[in-house]
Design an enzyme around this catalytic site. Sequence first.
Site, PDB file in Angstrom:
ATOM      1  N   CYS A 102      56.302  34.160  15.551  1.00 49.23           N
ATOM      2  CA  CYS A 102      57.034  35.314  16.091  1.00 49.23           C
ATOM      3  C   CYS A 102      56.085  36.450  16.479  1.00 49.23           C
ATOM      4  O   CYS A 102      55.802  36.662  17.660  1.00 49.23           O
ATOM      5  CB  CYS A 102      58.072  35.834  15.092  1.00 49.23           C
ATOM      6  SG  CYS A 102      59.367  34.634  14.681  1.00 49.23           S
ATOM      7  N   CYS A 152      50.081  36.913  11.463  1.00 50.62           N
ATOM      8  CA  CYS A 152      51.339  37.220  10.777  1.00 50.62           C
ATOM      9  C   CYS A 152      51.579  36.122   9.744  1.00 50.62           C
ATOM     10  O   CYS A 152      50.635  35.421   9.355  1.00 50.62           O
ATOM     11  CB  CYS A 152      52.498  37.356  11.769  1.00 50.62           C
ATOM     12  SG  CYS A 152      52.828  35.871  12.741  1.00 50.62           S
ATOM     13  N   ASN A 202      53.072  32.632  12.340  1.00 46.36           N
ATOM     14  CA  ASN A 202      52.429  32.427  13.654  1.00 46.36           C
ATOM     15  C   ASN A 202      53.408  31.844  14.683  1.00 46.36           C
ATOM     16  O   ASN A 202      53.018  31.097  15.584  1.00 46.36           O
ATOM     17  CB  ASN A 202      51.169  31.556  13.550  1.00 46.36           C
ATOM     18  CG  ASN A 202      50.281  31.562  14.806  1.00 46.36           C
ATOM     19  OD1 ASN A 202      49.626  30.575  15.125  1.00 46.36           O
ATOM     20  ND2 ASN A 202      50.260  32.647  15.536  1.00 46.36           N
TER      21      ASN A 202
END
Length: 160
Positions: free
Chosen positions: A15, A10, A13
């Site tokens: 959530c 994402c 890094n």
Amino acid sequence: MTQYRVLFVCLGNICRSPSAEGVFRETLANAGQEEAVFIESAGTGNWHVGKAPDARAQKAALGRGIDISAQRARQVRARDFEDFDLILAMDHDNLHDLRQAAPASARERIQLFLDFAPELGVSEVPDPYYGGSRGFDDVLDLIEAASAGLLDHIVQTSSD
Ligand code: 4NP
């Protein structure tokens, strides 16, 4: 047996991708397949390197019996494009950034995570960082669905 290697990615890094790492580890454990797949997560950005997952993500995961507190954020690195069989982006921005950074030989191993849950009719795990806590539970619902599809895919691929 060679382990299949999956990297969840994402932006930060902290959530979505640590949640995906934790949920998919649990999915594998529930199926007795924890040895079959090596899992990590990383961010395209570097702002949160070294940090534990966001407290809201930890709480939401713990609500489903999954402890992600020991994870620490890291940024995607060049070697990841060689090291992983699948690199799974949470949203289109992540997918774009990964494809830009990757050598041509790795591009087809980079996909959207929600490709493994076509029944959802949604292509992205939305960024919950600036939203309320409800967003983190929605994120987990999407991740759980895609984790089931990903496990099916890996089991099928490995038995070919
Ligand atoms: P993630 O969420 O990509 O799911 O880890 C975010 C975390 C931090 C930021 C953005 C998204 N940020 O802008 O700091």
